[in-house]
Write a protein that holds these residues in place. Structure first.
Motif, PDB file in Angstrom:
ATOM      1  N   GLY B  96     -13.831   7.550  -1.077  1.00  0.00           N
ATOM      2  CA  GLY B  96     -13.718   6.235  -0.452  1.00  0.00           C
ATOM      3  C   GLY B  96     -12.880   6.238   0.806  1.00  0.00           C
ATOM      4  N   GLY B  97     -12.680   7.420   1.363  1.00  0.00           N
ATOM      5  CA  GLY B  97     -11.843   7.512   2.548  1.00  0.00           C
ATOM      6  C   GLY B  97     -10.404   7.823   2.173  1.00  0.00           C
ATOM      7  N   VAL B  98      -9.631   8.224   3.198  1.00  0.00           N
ATOM      8  CA  VAL B  98      -8.254   8.674   2.978  1.00  0.00           C
ATOM      9  C   VAL B  98      -7.326   7.880   3.891  1.00  0.00           C
ATOM     10  CG1 VAL B  98      -6.644  10.608   3.246  1.00  0.00           C
ATOM     11  CG2 VAL B  98      -8.942  11.007   2.290  1.00  0.00           C
ATOM     12  N   LEU B  99      -6.287   7.296   3.309  1.00  0.00           N
ATOM     13  CA  LEU B  99      -5.225   6.713   4.119  1.00  0.00           C
ATOM     14  C   LEU B  99      -4.030   7.657   4.098  1.00  0.00           C
ATOM     15  CD1 LEU B  99      -4.209   4.037   5.648  1.00  0.00           C
ATOM     16  CD2 LEU B  99      -2.769   3.817   3.612  1.00  0.00           C
ATOM     17  N   LEU B 100      -3.656   8.158   5.278  1.00  0.00           N
ATOM     18  CA  LEU B 100      -2.444   8.971   5.381  1.00  0.00           C
ATOM     19  C   LEU B 100      -1.275   8.042   5.703  1.00  0.00           C
ATOM     20  CD1 LEU B 100      -3.783  11.933   7.613  1.00  0.00           C
ATOM     21  CD2 LEU B 100      -3.610  11.847   5.107  1.00  0.00           C
ATOM     22  N   SER B 101      -0.187   8.187   4.970  1.00  0.00           N
ATOM     23  CA  SER B 101       0.988   7.365   5.254  1.00  0.00           C
ATOM     24  C   SER B 101       2.244   8.202   5.062  1.00  0.00           C
ATOM     25  CB  SER B 101       1.005   6.121   4.356  1.00  0.00           C
ATOM     26  OG  SER B 101       1.998   5.220   4.803  1.00  0.00           O
ATOM     27  N   TYR B 102       3.163   8.074   5.997  1.00  0.00           N
ATOM     28  CA  TYR B 102       4.361   8.928   5.996  1.00  0.00           C
ATOM     29  C   TYR B 102       5.374   8.328   6.947  1.00  0.00           C
ATOM     30  CZ  TYR B 102       1.788  10.468  10.128  1.00  0.00           C
ATOM     31  OH  TYR B 102       1.093  10.480  11.304  1.00  0.00           O
ATOM     32  N   CYS B 126     -10.818   8.687   7.713  1.00  0.00           N
ATOM     33  CA  CYS B 126      -9.372   8.879   7.549  1.00  0.00           C
ATOM     34  C   CYS B 126      -8.620   7.938   8.477  1.00  0.00           C
ATOM     35  CB  CYS B 126      -9.019  10.339   7.837  1.00  0.00           C
ATOM     36  SG  CYS B 126      -7.282  10.718   7.572  1.00  0.00           S
ATOM     37  N   ARG B 127      -7.643   7.221   7.931  1.00  0.00           N
ATOM     38  CA  ARG B 127      -6.797   6.318   8.714  1.00  0.00           C
ATOM     39  C   ARG B 127      -5.336   6.732   8.520  1.00  0.00           C
ATOM     40  NH1 ARG B 127     -10.241   1.620   8.894  1.00  0.00           N
ATOM     41  NH2 ARG B 127     -12.333   2.469   8.435  1.00  0.00           N
ATOM     42  N   THR B 128      -4.490   6.239   9.394  1.00  0.00           N
ATOM     43  CA  THR B 128      -3.072   6.586   9.313  1.00  0.00           C
ATOM     44  C   THR B 128      -2.214   5.348   9.520  1.00  0.00           C
ATOM     45  OG1 THR B 128      -3.346   8.862  10.079  1.00  0.00           O
ATOM     46  CG2 THR B 128      -1.197   7.843  10.451  1.00  0.00           C
ATOM     47  N   VAL B 129      -1.234   5.167   8.658  1.00  0.00           N
ATOM     48  CA  VAL B 129      -0.195   4.148   8.888  1.00  0.00           C
ATOM     49  C   VAL B 129       1.154   4.841   8.740  1.00  0.00           C
ATOM     50  CG1 VAL B 129       0.828   1.973   8.133  1.00  0.00           C
ATOM     51  CG2 VAL B 129      -1.671   2.280   8.055  1.00  0.00           C
ATOM     52  N   THR B 130       1.867   4.995   9.855  1.00  0.00           N
ATOM     53  CA  THR B 130       3.210   5.588   9.768  1.00  0.00           C
ATOM     54  C   THR B 130       4.210   4.488   9.447  1.00  0.00           C
ATOM     55  OG1 THR B 130       3.485   5.356  12.142  1.00  0.00           O
ATOM     56  CG2 THR B 130       2.738   7.483  11.335  1.00  0.00           C
ATOM     57  N   VAL B 131       5.214   4.853   8.675  1.00  0.00           N
ATOM     58  CA  VAL B 131       6.222   3.874   8.244  1.00  0.00           C
ATOM     59  C   VAL B 131       7.369   3.873   9.243  1.00  0.00           C
ATOM     60  CG1 VAL B 131       7.726   3.125   6.375  1.00  0.00           C
ATOM     61  CG2 VAL B 131       5.561   4.288   5.855  1.00  0.00           C
ATOM     62  N   THR B 132       7.740   2.671   9.692  1.00  0.00           N
ATOM     63  CA  THR B 132       8.752   2.501  10.747  1.00  0.00           C
ATOM     64  C   THR B 132       9.718   1.394  10.351  1.00  0.00           C
ATOM     65  OG1 THR B 132       7.288   0.951  11.883  1.00  0.00           O
ATOM     66  CG2 THR B 132       7.173   3.242  12.582  1.00  0.00           C
ATOM     67  N   ASP B 133      10.383   1.586   9.219  1.00  0.00           N
ATOM     68  CA  ASP B 133      11.210   0.494   8.680  1.00  0.00           C
ATOM     69  C   ASP B 133      12.657   0.498   9.134  1.00  0.00           C
ATOM     70  OD1 ASP B 133      11.265   2.901   7.078  1.00  0.00           O
ATOM     71  OD2 ASP B 133      12.452   1.805   5.595  1.00  0.00           O
ATOM     72  N   THR B 154       7.590   0.773  -0.091  1.00  0.00           N
ATOM     73  CA  THR B 154       6.862  -0.497  -0.109  1.00  0.00           C
ATOM     74  C   THR B 154       5.477  -0.326   0.508  1.00  0.00           C
ATOM     75  OG1 THR B 154       7.700  -1.270   2.024  1.00  0.00           O
ATOM     76  CG2 THR B 154       9.049  -1.763   0.089  1.00  0.00           C
ATOM     77  N   VAL B 155       5.412   0.467   1.564  1.00  0.00           N
ATOM     78  CA  VAL B 155       4.121   0.661   2.240  1.00  0.00           C
ATOM     79  C   VAL B 155       3.185   1.478   1.347  1.00  0.00           C
ATOM     80  CG1 VAL B 155       2.982   1.545   4.310  1.00  0.00           C
ATOM     81  CG2 VAL B 155       5.270   0.505   4.477  1.00  0.00           C
ATOM     82  N   PHE B 156       3.714   2.576   0.803  1.00  0.00           N
ATOM     83  CA  PHE B 156       2.877   3.400  -0.079  1.00  0.00           C
ATOM     84  C   PHE B 156       2.369   2.556  -1.257  1.00  0.00           C
ATOM     85  CE2 PHE B 156       5.788   7.349   0.874  1.00  0.00           C
ATOM     86  CZ  PHE B 156       5.330   7.367   2.173  1.00  0.00           C
ATOM     87  N   LYS B 157       3.277   1.765  -1.821  1.00  0.00           N
ATOM     88  CA  LYS B 157       2.917   1.045  -3.045  1.00  0.00           C
ATOM     89  C   LYS B 157       1.893  -0.049  -2.745  1.00  0.00           C
ATOM     90  CE  LYS B 157       4.459  -0.616  -7.368  1.00  0.00           C
ATOM     91  NZ  LYS B 157       3.546  -1.721  -7.484  1.00  0.00           N
ATOM     92  N   ALA B 158       2.092  -0.749  -1.652  1.00  0.00           N
ATOM     93  CA  ALA B 158       1.134  -1.804  -1.302  1.00  0.00           C
ATOM     94  C   ALA B 158      -0.247  -1.201  -1.062  1.00  0.00           C
ATOM     95  CB  ALA B 158       1.620  -2.569  -0.077  1.00  0.00           C
ATOM     96  N   ALA B 159      -0.276  -0.103  -0.303  1.00  0.00           N
ATOM     97  CA  ALA B 159      -1.564   0.527  -0.012  1.00  0.00           C
ATOM     98  C   ALA B 159      -2.218   1.028  -1.297  1.00  0.00           C
ATOM     99  CB  ALA B 159      -1.366   1.686   0.963  1.00  0.00           C
ATOM    100  N   VAL B 175      -3.652  -3.774   4.673  1.00  0.00           N
ATOM    101  CA  VAL B 175      -2.507  -4.059   3.796  1.00  0.00           C
ATOM    102  C   VAL B 175      -1.328  -3.152   4.153  1.00  0.00           C
ATOM    103  CG1 VAL B 175      -1.686  -3.850   1.416  1.00  0.00           C
ATOM    104  CG2 VAL B 175      -3.865  -5.011   1.897  1.00  0.00           C
ATOM    105  N   ALA B 176      -1.612  -1.890   4.393  1.00  0.00           N
ATOM    106  CA  ALA B 176      -0.528  -0.955   4.708  1.00  0.00           C
ATOM    107  C   ALA B 176       0.139  -1.331   6.031  1.00  0.00           C
ATOM    108  CB  ALA B 176      -1.075   0.475   4.772  1.00  0.00           C
ATOM    109  N   ILE B 177      -0.663  -1.723   7.011  1.00  0.00           N
ATOM    110  CA  ILE B 177      -0.093  -2.130   8.302  1.00  0.00           C
ATOM    111  C   ILE B 177       0.779  -3.374   8.116  1.00  0.00           C
ATOM    112  CG2 ILE B 177      -0.672  -3.113  10.567  1.00  0.00           C
ATOM    113  CD1 ILE B 177      -3.169  -1.250  10.524  1.00  0.00           C
ATOM    114  N   LEU B 178       0.270  -4.328   7.347  1.00  0.00           N
ATOM    115  CA  LEU B 178       1.040  -5.548   7.106  1.00  0.00           C
ATOM    116  C   LEU B 178       2.329  -5.226   6.342  1.00  0.00           C
ATOM    117  CD1 LEU B 178       1.208  -8.634   7.313  1.00  0.00           C
ATOM    118  CD2 LEU B 178       0.009  -8.765   5.109  1.00  0.00           C
ATOM    119  N   ALA B 179       2.212  -4.379   5.328  1.00  0.00           N
ATOM    120  CA  ALA B 179       3.400  -4.015   4.540  1.00  0.00           C
ATOM    121  C   ALA B 179       4.447  -3.374   5.441  1.00  0.00           C
ATOM    122  CB  ALA B 179       3.018  -3.067   3.403  1.00  0.00           C
ATOM    123  N   ASN B 180       4.003  -2.508   6.344  1.00  0.00           N
ATOM    124  CA  ASN B 180       4.964  -1.871   7.257  1.00  0.00           C
ATOM    125  C   ASN B 180       5.600  -2.891   8.188  1.00  0.00           C
ATOM    126  OD1 ASN B 180       6.322   0.437   8.451  1.00  0.00           O
ATOM    127  ND2 ASN B 180       4.987   0.073  10.223  1.00  0.00           N
TER     128      ASN B 180
END
Lengths: 581, 581
Positions: B96-102, B126-133, B154-159, B175-180
Motif C-alpha cells: 500500500g505504499g511506504v511512508l518514511l518518517s524520521y 514512497c512518501r517522506t515526512v521528516t519530524v521537525t518538532d 507523535t508523528v510516527f503514531k499518528a501515521a 495525517v503525518a504532515i499535520l501531526a508534525n
C-alpha cells in the motif's frame, strides 16, 4: 545524580502526585500510596506491595490489572510506615483477603508486620510473602535473610495473576511462596545514585571497577572486579545463577525460565540488549527455554549504574501466570480485558478519618502545652541539623536520616498543635505526635520514634500532671519498646547507644529526688557523650550497611539525633520551669 | 557513561540481535534493522522509521502493532545507510505504499532520500515526512530546518494509526504532515553521554548549569542557566511551548493536547513525575485538556541527563490516533487485537542477495589486484588511527567518525576481497567496495565514501588498464560527487578542504606528464597539508555541531582521514610500481 526537585522532604509526595496525574486510568491516590482505579473482581485476593520510593517502576508503577492491587509508597529509600501499608491494604481490599508482598528489608518487615497485625485484628485474612531473590545477600542456608531485588516482579506477578484467576488466599499465598522459591537474582554495581538534595552519591565504586552482588541501596556484595566486557558480564551473571538451582529443579533440557535483565537506572537499554544477546545464548546452551524475557528497567535505584539478572524457574502453573496479561503504568503485557473505571463515588480513601480528641484534665492540658513546646523545640533542632544528619548517615547508611527526621518532626509538630488546640491532655497529644511521626517519616527511625512517643504517652496519661517519676517511667518504657522492636544492643552503633545511658541516668537522678528539669539535663549530657562515642564503633552486624569501616570516626546518625533532641527538650524544660538546681 | 560493550564497532549489531532475541513476538531482524513479526493488513501503508542507534526506544522499540512497520537502525548516532532504509522498507512493504518518517538530521535526510528514490524507481509509492518538532533548533520561519526529537513519537503514531485505520498513502501522508505541524518540543541538558569505548563524554555542561534547547546529540541550544527547581523547569518548558502555538490553534479552553515528558536517560522517573506534577497544573491553568500523557523514556541518548517536553495539539482525528492502541517492545497502550505471528516461511529477508560478478578484462583484473592492495592499506591505516579519529571528531562533532570509518573500511575490504577472488575488474571491485562501505558505515561519511568510490569506479571501467588520466578523472568525478551531495565548500572545515587541493594537484601533475604514482604522492602531500590547516578553521555553519569554537586547533576528522587514506594509497602505488621520479 538527582537534579530535579523542589523541597527534598516533599519529593516523595510530589512524585506520587505527578505519577497519579500521568496514570489516572490505572491508579488512584489513597493515603500511603496508590491502588487501582479500575474495578477488581469482588472477593478476589488483593495483592498489596510496597517499599521505599526511588525504585520506579517499583512499586507504584506495578499497580494495575493483572498485577498489584495497591502499593504502599514510602519516602525515598525508606519503608512505608505501618499506617501507610494499612491504609493502602484497606483501600485495596476486595473482600477476599490481602497478600502483602515486598522485598526483605528490616524497615519494611517491621512496618508491614505491624500493618498485618492491625488488619488481622480487624478480621482481614492477611498473609505475607517477603521476596528474597538476591543470592549475593546471604547463603542458601539463610535464604530467609536474603534481600529482595528485581525478583520482586516475578513474585508479585505470579501472586496477582493467581488472584485474577480466582485463586483463594491460601492458593495465592502458596503460589507466591513457590514463585519466591523459584526466583534467583544477582546484581552488579558501577556507581551509586545521589538522592535529591544530597551532595554526594550514596555509595561509590572505584572507576573501572564493578561491585559484584552489591544491593540496590549499596549494601555490601561479594567481591569487586574490573569492569568486564558485555559478554563477560553475561557469563558472570548466568554462571552465578546456574550454580544455585532451586530445590527440585534439574537443569534438564527444556526446563523453562522467565528472565529479567534489569537496568538499575543509567545502564541503558542498548547496553542491556548487548548483554542480553549473550545471556540468551548461554541459557540456550544450558538447554533452557526462555519464556517472555524482560529487558529493561523494572526495579531501579534512581540513576544508579548497575545491572541484575533474574531467573524464574517455571512450572506449568507459574508459566501461565508469568505469561498472563497485565496493564499497569510501567508494565504492560498482552491484552487485558477492557478495564472498568471506578466511579468517582467509589474512589473515596477509606481510611482518611479526622481524629476526635477527648479533652484532658486541666493539669494534663497544662502539661500538654509544655509537651507541645518541647516538640516545637525538637522540630527546630531537627530542621537546623537535617543536612548534617543526612551527611553523617550517608557515611555508612542510606543517607535518608535527615529527611526522615525532618518529615517526622514536622508531622508530629503539626499533629501536636492540632491536638493541643482541641484541648488534648498530654497523653493524647503525644499519641497524635507519635502516629504522625511514624506515618510521615516511615523507615526504621520513624517507627522507633513512634514507638518511643507512644510508650512515653502511656505512662503520663491524660489526667494527672506528669511527674519526674512518670516521665522517667515513660522514658524507660520507650527504651524497652525500641529495644524489643529493633533488637539492637549497646555497642551496636545505633540510637540504643544513646537512649540506654539517657534512661539510666534519668532514672538514677530522679531516684535521688532531683526535679525533672535537672534530671533531664544531666541525662541529656550523658546521651550526648554516648552519641559522641559511637564514632569509635563499627555498625551493628546485619544492618546491611555498605563500607562499614568507613563509618569509623563518624557518630551514628540515630544516636546523634537522639542526643540533639533530648538536649533541645532540656532547654525547654529549663525555660518553662525556671528550675536551676 | 557506557560501560558494557564488546567490540565498539560491533555494538549496534549486537544490540539489535539482543533486542530481537528479547522481543521476537513483536519484531524480526532484516538487513538494516527490524520489521514487525506480526502480520499487517495487506495493502496497508507501511510506516518505516529510523535513525541512528543509541536513542532506544527510538527506533526499533517502536515497531509493532499500532506503531511502525519497520525501523532502519543505523550505527550509534549515525544515520542508517540508504541500503539499510531500502532493505527495511522493502521488507515492511504491504503493497500500500511506504511512508518514511524520521527526525530531521542531515545524514538521515541524505540516506532516506536516496532510499526513497530507489523505492520509487521500483514502482513503490514512497512518501517522506521528516519530524521537525524541536523549537530550539531554528526559528518558526525556518521550521523545515528544525531537528526532530521526542516529537518523533507523535508523528510516527499518528501515521501508523492512520494506516491501521485503512487510510490511503495520501491520507497517511496528510495525517503525518499535520501531526508534525501540531507537535512542538523543547529540551534541556545537564550532561552528555559517553559512547561505547570513548574516554570522554560527547559534550559537557558545567556542573550546576543547564543548557536550554540543546539537542539530543549535544547540538547547540538557546542559552545556559543555573539548574532550576523541578517546578522552575516545568515553568520554563511549558512557557516556551505555549509561546509558540501551531497555526490555527487558539489556546482556547478545552483545547486538547497530547503530552510527552521525556527523560533522555539518567534523569529518572521519580524526577520526571515531580516535574510532571507542575506541568499538569500549568496546562490545566492554561485551560488545556491533557490527553493520554506519557511520562518516561521515549527518545533517549544513552545515559544523557536531560529532559524534553512535547505538546501535540490535537483535533478529533489526531486525538483518535493518539489514543489508539499499540503493542511494541517499548510502547504499549490499550488492547490491540490478538497478533497473528508470521510463519517462518514469511520471515525471509527480501533483499538479502548475493552479488553476481562479471569477470573483468585481464588488464582490469590486474589493476583490481592493485586496487585491493590499496583498500587493504586504507583499512590498515584506519584501524591504526580509529581512536584518534574518534577523539578528533568528538571535539566538535558526535565522535563517531573513527567507528564509522572502521566499519566502512572493514566492509569495503571484505567486499573487495570477494570481488577480486571472483575475477572482478577494477570498476566492479570498486563498486562492491563503495556499496559495502556506505551500507555498513552509515552516517554522512559512509555516504560520502560510497559516492567517491563509485565515481572513481565509473571512470576506470572493467576493460582497459587504468591510466594516470583515467584515475585523475575518477578522482575529479568523486570530488564533484561529494560537493554536490554534501554542499560543502573549501574553508568549511570538512573533508572538502582536503579533497579539493588533492584533486587539483593530481590533475595538474598528470597534465605535466607525471606518472600516476608520482602525481598521487604530490597530491597526497597537498591533502595532508590542507587537512592540517583545517585546525585553524571554524566548522561550516549549519552542521549543527556543538561548541564549534572548541574545535579551533583540532583538524577536521573527515579531512584528516581523507589525507591518511590517500597517503596510504601512495605507499601502495610506490611499492607496486617502483616509480620514484
Amino acid at each position: 545524580m538527582t537534579r530535579l526537585f523542589n523541597d527534598p522532604t516533599e519529593f516523595a509526595d510530589e512524585m506520587i502526585d505527578g505519577f497519579v496525574a500521568a496514570n489516572h486510568l490505572q491508579v488512584r491516590r489513597v493515603s500511603g500510596g496508590v491502588v487501582r482505579s479500575t474495578r477488581s473482581t469482588p472477593d478476589s485476593v488483593a495483592v498489596v506491595i510496597g517499599g521505599g520510593s526511588g525504585h520506579y517502576p517499583a512499586f507504584g508503577g506495578l499497580v494495575g490489572q493483572g498485577l498489584a492491587h495497591g502499593a504502599a509508597m514510602g519516602n525515598l529509600f525508606a519503608s512505608p510506615s505501618a499506617g501507610q501499608v494499612y491504609s493502602v491494604a484497606t483501600a485495596a481490599n476486595n473482600g477476599g483477603g490481602v497478600l502483602l508482598s515486598y522485598g526483605n528489608y528490616a524497615g519494611d518487615v517491621l512496618h508491614f508486620t505491624q500493618a498485618q497485625e492491625k488488619l488481622r485484628n480487624e478480621g482481614v485474612d492477611c498473609r505475607t510473602v517477603t521476596v528474597t531473590d538476591d543470592i549475593a545477600s546471604a547463603s542458601i542456608a539463610e535464604k530467609h535473610k536474603r534481600r529482595g531485588i528485581a525478583g520482586d516482579l516475578t513474585v508479585f506477578k505470579a501472586a496477582a495473576a493467581a488472584s485474577e484467576a480466582g485463586y483463594s488466599i491460601d492458593d495465592v499465598e502458596r503460589v507466591a511462596i513457590l514463585a519466591n522459591e523459584r526466583t534467583r537474582s544477582i546484581g552488579v554495581a558501577f556507581t551509586g545514585c545521589t538522592l535529591p538534595g544530597a551532595d554526594t552519591p550514596l555509595f561509590t565504586v572505584p572507576e573501572g571497577r564493578m561491585a559484584v552482588g552489591m544491593g540496590i541501596h549499596g549494601e555490601p556484595g561479594l567481591r569487586e572486579t574490573d569492569v568486564p566486557s558485555a559478554d563477560g558480564l553475561a557469563d558472570l551473571l548466568v554462571g552465578e545463577l546456574l550454580a544455585e538451582l532451586p530445590d527440585g529443579i534439574g537443569q534438564a533440557d527444556g526446563q523453562r525460565v522467565g528472565v529479567i535483565l534489569n537496568g538499575l537506572g543509567s545502564v541503558k537499554y542498548e547496553e542491556l540488549f548487548v548483554v542480553y544477546k549473550r545471556v540468551a545464548a548461554l541459557l540456550e546452551e544450558a538447554g533452557l527455554t526462555v519464556v517472555d524475557p524482560e529487558v529493561g528497567e523494572l526495579v531501579t535505584s534512581f540513576d544508579m549504574a548497575g545491572v541484575s539478572l533474574t531467573l524464574f524457574w517455571l512450572d506449568d502453573e507459574l508459566e501461565t501466570f508469568w505469561r498472563a496479561p497485565a496493564d499497569t503504568p510501567a508494565y504492560r503485557k498482552g491484552s487485558v480485558g477492557a478495564a472498568e473505571q471506578m466511579d468517582e463515588a467509589e474512589m473515596h480513601d477509606s481510611v482518611a478519618t479526622a481524629a476526635v480528641v477527648e479533652p484532658g484534665s486541666p493539669e494534663s492540658q497544662a502539661a500538654a502545652v509544655t509537651a507541645l513546646a518541647a516538640i516545637e523545640a525538637v522540630l527546630a533542632v531537627i530542621e537546623e541539623n537535617a543536612d548534617e544528619l543526612g551527611r553523617i548517615d550517608a557515611v555508612a547508611g542510606d543517607g535518608d536520616h535527615g529527611v526522615g527526621m525532618q518529615r517526622g518532626a514536622r508531622a508530629a509538630a503539626a499533629a501536636a498543635r492540632d491536638a493541643q488546640a482541641k484541648g488534648a491532655g498530654v497523653e493524647t497529644l503525644l499519641v497524635s505526635a507519635a502516629d504522625a511521626w511514624a506515618d510521615r517519616a516511615g523507615g526504621t527511625s520513624g517507627a522507633l520514634w513512634g514507638v518511643m512517643l507512644r510508650a512515653l504517652a502511656g505512662e503520663v496519661g491524660d489526667t494527672a500532671a506528669p511527674t519526674a517519676e512518670s516521665v522517667s517511667a515513660g522514658v524507660t518504657a520507650a527504651r524497652t519498646g525500641i529495644q524489643s522492636f529493633g533488637k539492637a544492643e549497646v555497642g551496636d552503633k545505633t540510637m540504643v547507644d544513646a537512649i540506654v545511658p539517657f534512661t539510666d541516668t534519668l532514672a538514677a537522678e530522679v531516684a535521688t529526688g532531683k526535679g525533672l528539669t535537672a534530671a533531664w539535663s544531666t541525662a541529656a549530657d550523658a546521651a550526648t557523650a554516648a552519641a559522641r562515642e559511637t564514632a569509635d564503633l563499627l555498625p551493628r552486624m546485619g544492618r546491611a550497611r555498605p563500607h562499614a569501616e568507613k563509618s569509623l570516626g563518624t557518630p551514628d546518625a540515630g544516636a546523634h539525633s537522639f542526643a540533639l533532641i533530648v538536649q533541645s527538650i532540656a532547654v525547654v524544660l529549663t525555660a518553662e520551669k525556671g528550675e536551676t538546681e
